[in-house]
Enzyme design. Structure first.
Site, short mmCIF file in Angstrom:
data_model
loop_
_atom_site.label_atom_id
_atom_site.label_comp_id
_atom_site.label_asym_id
_atom_site.label_seq_id
_atom_site.Cartn_x
_atom_site.Cartn_y
_atom_site.Cartn_z
N GLU A 164 0.81 -1.22 0.00
CA GLU A 164 0.00 0.00 0.00
C GLU A 164 0.84 1.27 0.00
O GLU A 164 0.80 2.05 0.97
CB GLU A 164 -0.93 0.01 1.21
CG GLU A 164 -1.85 -1.19 1.30
CD GLU A 164 -2.93 -1.04 2.37
OE1 GLU A 164 -2.84 -0.13 3.19
OE2 GLU A 164 -3.88 -1.84 2.35
N GLU A 361 -5.09 -8.81 0.92
CA GLU A 361 -5.66 -8.53 2.24
C GLU A 361 -7.15 -8.31 2.07
O GLU A 361 -7.59 -7.69 1.11
CB GLU A 361 -5.12 -7.23 2.87
CG GLU A 361 -3.79 -7.32 3.51
CD GLU A 361 -3.34 -6.01 4.15
OE1 GLU A 361 -4.21 -5.26 4.68
OE2 GLU A 361 -2.14 -5.73 4.12
C1 BG6 Z 1 -4.11 -2.45 5.63
C2 BG6 Z 1 -2.68 -2.50 6.07
O1 BG6 Z 1 -4.36 -1.18 5.11
O2 BG6 Z 1 -5.11 -2.58 6.57
C3 BG6 Z 1 -2.47 -3.16 7.42
O3 BG6 Z 1 -1.86 -3.11 5.11
C4 BG6 Z 1 -3.57 -2.78 8.38
O4 BG6 Z 1 -1.19 -2.82 7.89
C5 BG6 Z 1 -4.89 -3.26 7.78
O5 BG6 Z 1 -3.37 -3.28 9.66
C6 BG6 Z 1 -6.10 -3.02 8.65
O6 BG6 Z 1 -6.24 -1.67 8.97
P1 BG6 Z 1 -6.23 -1.16 10.46
O7 BG6 Z 1 -5.87 0.27 10.38
O8 BG6 Z 1 -7.58 -1.40 11.02
O9 BG6 Z 1 -5.18 -1.97 11.16
#
Ligand code: BG6
Length: 460
Positions: A164, A361
């Site tokens: 990202e 993800e």
């Molecule tokens: C993604 C990232 O944007 O979302 C992760 O690659 C992140 O590092 C994940 O943990 C979830 O978002 P958050 O801010 O709720 O942890």
């Protein structure tokens, strides 16, 4: 039944800073996160900093057994630049030993490691010189990438350069969320450009290193834009949102060119970055083998009332639109819209040469998950099962329509630390007990995921 291909990668993703812990030990130097936490701990949820995350540094071997138990055939994490090369020049033997053992253990257990090089964790020594604002960062990153390929290329076949890249740009240089919390569009564009060049040079190093069976990609956050209406203005806002947030990295990574329209927009607004002779050719010659897309939420947009010239922020091009009655994950404030994953799959097929790609993800973060524990202490996270299944349904539709998607990774395997949110929102298939030596307890979604992998699909 919705069945996936035999070779489909099922797994989960995480990152070094969010899981390893021991972030100031074993020869590692500080990243901006470590330093920022020292300077301003109040910025971090409940004072939870990066020092002690889920202790994967000590527990990786038992975690890998847990992955195996679920049937996972792949796992993504990252290398901490500051653990491998604490001063940017010399390797840290303890870091080399750790990553080498970790990656070999994954392989030995039939779990394909997908190793990423940068997950928001800028070394402090480089930040002191200007971080991604200085061109020096491009060479420093290329050297780090080369070192990693040479050290671990025998074990790791799948590599990615950045996770990202948009996030460290916008959170660090547009919205003030991450260190150095600068708010300056022009500087943000320069940071973005150097990030793109760092990615490009790393791909070049990868080709030179001739990693056996090696493939290299980049992981992008995808939030496809949907316009409030079909008016010319709203559609233009949508186009600009996709240009800035999606095409800015996807086009050079896959097609080897920065979109002309983006250059034209930035020129009009006096935002063009400093470039070097030869950059264009480097971008053209170093495209990727695959793409990872992190999908959580769509981007609803509408046209701003006035467009300022020069633009001061992306809000001069598009504004968020609050869709009435949308489904939302209240803990994160993110809209739930699985249908976008189908649109993304079709976009990859039609606009990006049907390049191999995977969902790198996807997941649902929920606060105070202990509320959902049953009498045996197992979190009954039916909401997460529903979330994943709905997204997989759309993904499957996209694959059936011919999109070349080769895997799905949930965020995440064991609950992990998250930047400013600390351990507030939990995403894992395993709960991590912070009061009890990071003890892991399987959630209901883990059992469901195991069954899904075993059947290579699900009924619906
Ligand atoms: C993604 C990232 O944007 O979302 C992760 O690659 C992140 O590092 C994940 O943990 C979830 O978002 P958050 O801010 O709720 O942890």
């Amino acid at each position: 039944m919705r069945e996936f291909s035999q070779a489909f990668l099922w797994g989960a993703a995480a990152s070094a800073p969010q899981t390893e812990g021991h972030s100031l030990e074993n020869g590692k130097s500080p990243s901006t996160w470590d330093k920022w936490y020292k300077i301003a701990p109040e910025k971090f949820n409940e004072g939870q900093g990066p020092e002690n995350t889920s202790n994967v540094y000590e527990m990786y071997s038992e975690d890998i057994q847990r992955m195996k138990e679920l049937g996972m055939n792949s796992y993504r994490t990252s290398i901490a630049w500051t653990r491998l090369l604490p001063d940017g020049k010399h390797v840290n033997p303890e870091g080399v030993a750790f990553y080498s053992a970790y990656f070999k253990e994954l392989k030995k257990n039939g779990i394909e490691p997908i190793i990423n090089l940068f997950h928001f964790d800028m070394p402090w020594w480089l930040m002191e010189k200007g971080g991604w604002e200085t061109r020096e960062s491009v060479d420093a990153f290329a050297f780090y990438a080369k070192t990693a390929f040479e050290l671990f290329g025998d074990t790791v076949s799948y590599w990615t350069t950045f996770n990202e890249p948009l996030v460290h740009i916008e959170c660090g240089y547009l919205y003030g969320y991450h260190y150095p919390a600068v708010v300056d569009f022009k500087r943000a564009v320069q940071v973005g450009y150097h990030t793109l060049m760092a990615h490009t040079r790393a791909v070049e190093e990868f080709r030179n290193a001739k990693v056996k069976n090696g493939r290299i990609g980049i992981i992008l956050n995808i939030s496809p834009a949907y316009a409030r209406s079909d008016s010319k203005e709203d559609l233009q806002a949508k186009e600009l949102a996709d240009l800035i947030n999606t095409k800015s990295f996807l086009e050079p990574a896959v097609h080897g060119v920065i979109p002309e329209k983006l250059t034209a927009v930035f020129r009009t607004h006096h935002l063009l970055p400093k470039i070097k002779v030869g950059d264009k050719e480097l971008i053209r010659e170093n495209t990727v083998d695959f793409i990872g897309l992190n999908y959580y939420q769509p981007r609803r947009v509408q046209a701003p009332e006035h467009v300022r010239v020069p633009a001061q922020t992306p809000a001069d091009f598009y504004l968020p639109y609050d869709l009435p009655n949308k489904r939302i994950n209240p803990y994160r404030g993110w809209e739930i819209y699985p249908e976008a994953l189908y649109d993304v799959a079709v976009m990859m097929k039609e606009e990006y040469k049907n390049i191999p790609w995977y969902v790198s993800e996807n997941g649902m973060g929920v606060a105070e998950e202990e509320r959902f524990a049953d009498e045996n202490g197992m979190i009954q996270d039916d909401y997460r099962i529903l979330f994943i299944q709905e997204h997989l349904t759309e993904l499957h539709k996209g694959i059936t329509a011919g999109s070349n998607c080769f895997g799905y990774h949930a965020w995440t395997f064991v609950d992990c630390w998250s930047w400013l949110n600390g351990y507030r929102n939990r995403y894992g298939f395993y709960r991590v007990d912070l009061e009890n030596h990071y003890k892991r307890t399987l959630k209901k979604s883990g059992i469901w995921y195991k069954e899904l992998i075993k059947r290579n699909g699900f009924d619906n």
